[in-house]
Design an enzyme around this catalytic site. Sequence first.
Site, PDB file in Angstrom:
ATOM      1  N   ASP A   1       1.705 -17.465 -10.060  1.00 63.92           N
ATOM      2  CA  ASP A   1       1.953 -18.301  -8.778  1.00 63.92           C
ATOM      3  C   ASP A   1       0.833 -18.970  -8.258  1.00 63.92           C
ATOM      4  O   ASP A   1       0.004 -18.192  -7.631  1.00 63.92           O
ATOM      5  CB  ASP A   1       2.726 -17.388  -7.796  1.00 63.92           C
ATOM      6  CG  ASP A   1       4.040 -16.865  -8.274  1.00 63.92           C
ATOM      7  OD1 ASP A   1       4.232 -16.677  -9.557  1.00 63.92           O
ATOM      8  OD2 ASP A   1       4.994 -16.591  -7.337  1.00 63.92           O
TER       9      ASP A   1
ATOM     10  N   LYS B   1      11.671 -21.074  -6.292  1.00 61.18           N
ATOM     11  CA  LYS B   1      11.414 -19.729  -5.806  1.00 61.18           C
ATOM     12  C   LYS B   1      11.132 -19.855  -4.182  1.00 61.18           C
ATOM     13  O   LYS B   1      10.249 -20.572  -3.885  1.00 61.18           O
ATOM     14  CB  LYS B   1      10.221 -19.130  -6.504  1.00 61.18           C
ATOM     15  CG  LYS B   1       9.894 -17.671  -5.873  1.00 61.18           C
ATOM     16  CD  LYS B   1       8.560 -17.097  -6.679  1.00 61.18           C
ATOM     17  CE  LYS B   1       8.232 -15.597  -5.872  1.00 61.18           C
ATOM     18  NZ  LYS B   1       7.247 -15.338  -6.660  1.00 61.18           N
TER      19      LYS B   1
ATOM     20  N   LYS C   1       7.664 -23.196  -5.538  1.00 64.18           N
ATOM     21  CA  LYS C   1       7.644 -21.964  -4.658  1.00 64.18           C
ATOM     22  C   LYS C   1       7.447 -22.454  -3.393  1.00 64.18           C
ATOM     23  O   LYS C   1       6.484 -23.217  -2.984  1.00 64.18           O
ATOM     24  CB  LYS C   1       6.922 -20.988  -5.098  1.00 64.18           C
ATOM     25  CG  LYS C   1       6.817 -19.748  -4.439  1.00 64.18           C
ATOM     26  CD  LYS C   1       5.811 -18.721  -4.930  1.00 64.18           C
ATOM     27  CE  LYS C   1       5.627 -17.611  -4.156  1.00 64.18           C
ATOM     28  NZ  LYS C   1       4.852 -16.560  -4.523  1.00 64.18           N
TER      29      LYS C   1
END
Length: 221
Positions: free
Chosen positions: A92, A185, A155
Amino acid sequence: MSATTLTRSQVAAMIDHTLLAPEASSQAVRALVDEARELDVYAVCVSPSMLPLRAEGLVIATVVGFPSGKHHSLIKGAEARLAVEEGAREVDMVIDIGAAVAGDYNAVLADILTVREAIGFDPVLKVIIESAALPDEAIVEVCRAAANAGANFVKTSTGFHPAGGASEHAVRLMAETVGGRLGVKASGGIRTADAALRMIEAGATRLGLSGSRAVLDGLPD
């Protein structure tokens, strides 16, 4: 299927059980892994300094350029590559939020491409855009850049930015922009089952949670 009909196990399969606190100890990370197994979640997400990590049966995720994103792209790439070598299967990364705010989407694209190229195309790459700090136009353009750079997910948040975490509006806009080509996400400030379900209803396909038990305890078996 409506998110309101999802069961505990179905939501658990969408969770990255997360511990990214600066004060987190190795003992706390081991406890996180034990709890993740008990809750039967999808993955654990920890700081890169906690790798390698023994977590059989769980996907291991980590973060790079975290939490500010104001790291040189080559540093992000090197950090990501080392993390993958140490067992991370998902990365991430935080973009340069300032570049996005300034509308320099080519810089955002280059930043993401650097990390993608550093780790190859097998590991999952999630791009943290810090949606609460961006206007809608920037959210859309950054999501497009992530898709063009070969990311697997966009995300919402690090959970550390003063502007806030995930919102239904941002998740919906991100999902509409990527149109199913990427996962979405939702992460940051999701603490209840109701909040988690609202994020899923808005289009989230993965949830980043530090309080996974509290969320799952609010769902039917």
